[in-house]
Design an enzyme around this catalytic site. Structure first.
Site, PDB file in Angstrom:
ATOM      1  N   HIS A  10      29.436  12.774 -17.866  1.00 17.12           N
ATOM      2  CA  HIS A  10      30.076  14.054 -17.962  1.00 17.12           C
ATOM      3  C   HIS A  10      29.009  15.136 -19.028  1.00 17.12           C
ATOM      4  CE1 HIS A  10      34.177  14.128 -16.641  1.00 17.12           C
ATOM      5  NE2 HIS A  10      34.121  12.736 -17.182  1.00 17.12           N
ATOM      6  N   GLU A  31      35.261  13.247 -11.693  1.00 19.30           N
ATOM      7  CA  GLU A  31      35.355  11.823 -12.164  1.00 19.30           C
ATOM      8  C   GLU A  31      34.701  10.981 -11.217  1.00 19.30           C
ATOM      9  OE1 GLU A  31      36.863  10.706 -15.211  1.00 19.30           O
ATOM     10  OE2 GLU A  31      36.942  12.976 -15.446  1.00 19.30           O
ATOM     11  N   HIS A  62      29.859   6.510 -18.381  1.00 18.12           N
ATOM     12  CA  HIS A  62      30.752   7.270 -17.644  1.00 18.12           C
ATOM     13  C   HIS A  62      30.886   8.995 -18.556  1.00 18.12           C
ATOM     14  CE1 HIS A  62      34.335   8.978 -15.104  1.00 18.12           C
ATOM     15  NE2 HIS A  62      34.478   9.818 -16.449  1.00 18.12           N
ATOM     16  N   GLU A  63      31.029   8.685 -19.867  1.00 21.25           N
ATOM     17  CA  GLU A  63      31.240  10.045 -20.622  1.00 21.25           C
ATOM     18  C   GLU A  63      29.811  10.506 -20.950  1.00 21.25           C
ATOM     19  OE1 GLU A  63      33.882  11.171 -20.967  1.00 21.25           O
ATOM     20  OE2 GLU A  63      35.132   9.398 -20.635  1.00 21.25           O
TER      21      GLU A  63
END
Length: 262
Positions: A69, A96, A65-66
């Site tokens: 980003h 998100e 997930h990061e």
């Protein structure tokens, strides 16, 4: 976002924790206690932080997930489109969601999902196999599998927990104590129904029987909607570690546009 993530994953030497970082030049990975937060990406200091106190499978999904980003911040066109169309809290929500989609694309690539569905069909076993092979939570696997299932199927992760009282229900209308309930659920795009988390599973339902006996079970039965409605379905329940991973294959007529929670 999925295209960015898939392209990134294709360059990696593997999908273990440290291999996932191989495509981010100059970014370091640090594990530390982070309280209620699972992780964070600090673009200024080029570091991804992961909570050292959460489950390994959660750490891995958070890392992906990061990375999402980082990929998003590196795509000026996509970032510009987002800021043109959203702002404030809604912008943060969309970002998100996109990073979750990126994480799923990195950890559960299309060929893996296609292979699992080809081998096991849209079943509880397929859900268990995808979770195991991708090393992600059953809930993460559930959403990815549902999104790519063409047949009218509802997937669910069921486990023993407290029965919640729904809106408009009196306390005495639900049994007290613990019971087998739906923890998470998602349906194929062609299905207009979904199962609400907290929905009780009757003791004589194939899902409960499979969990009690610890044997996989597949048979004609029904979807036990919280409203009391029983929709005919072919139920495939795969017990695993005190939970049941389930698919409810619906009649073709149940496949209609839209979505409602019952």
């Amino acid at each position: 976002m999925r295209e960015l993530a898939a392209a990134y994953a294709a360059t990696l030497p593997g999908l273990d924790t440290h291999s996932l970082m191989a495509g981010l030049q100059g970014v370091t990975l640090t594990f530390m206690a982070m309280g209620d937060r699972d992780g964070a990406y600090d673009p200024e200091h080029q570091v991804i932080l992961i909570n050292s106190r959460v489950r390994p499978e959660r750490q891995r999904f958070t890392l992906a997930h990061e990375i999402g980003h980082a990929l998003l911040l590196g795509d000026d066109d996509l970032l510009s489109d987002l800021h043109d169309n959203f702002e404030g809290d809604r912008l943060e929500e969309v970002i998100e969601t996109l990073c979750n989609a990126a994480a799923a694309a990195i950890l559960m690539p299309e060929p893996l999902i296609a292979e699992v569905l080809t081998r096991f069909g849209p079943s509880g076993r397929a859900l268990a196999e995808l979770s195991r092979r991708a090393d992600v939570s059953a809930t993460s696997a559930l959403y990815a599998l549902a999104e790519r299932t063409q047949a009218p199927v509802i997937y669910a992760v069921c486990a023993v927990g407290r029965v919640d009282v729904g809106p408009g229900e009196a306390e005495d209308e639900r049994p007290a104590g613990k019971a087998l309930t739906v923890r998470a659920s998602s349906a194929a795009p062609s299905v207009k129904y979904s199962l609400r988390p907290g929905t009780p599973i009757p003791d004589d339902h194939p899902v409960a029987v499979a969990l009690d006996t610890n044997f996989p079970l597949a048979q004609d039965s029904y979807v036990p909607f919280r409203s009391g409605r029983k929709m005919p379905a072919y139920v495939d329940a795969f017990p695993e570690r005190h939970r049941a991973l389930v698919s409810f294959a619906l009649p073709v007529r149940a496949s209609e546009p839209g979505r409602e929670e019952v």
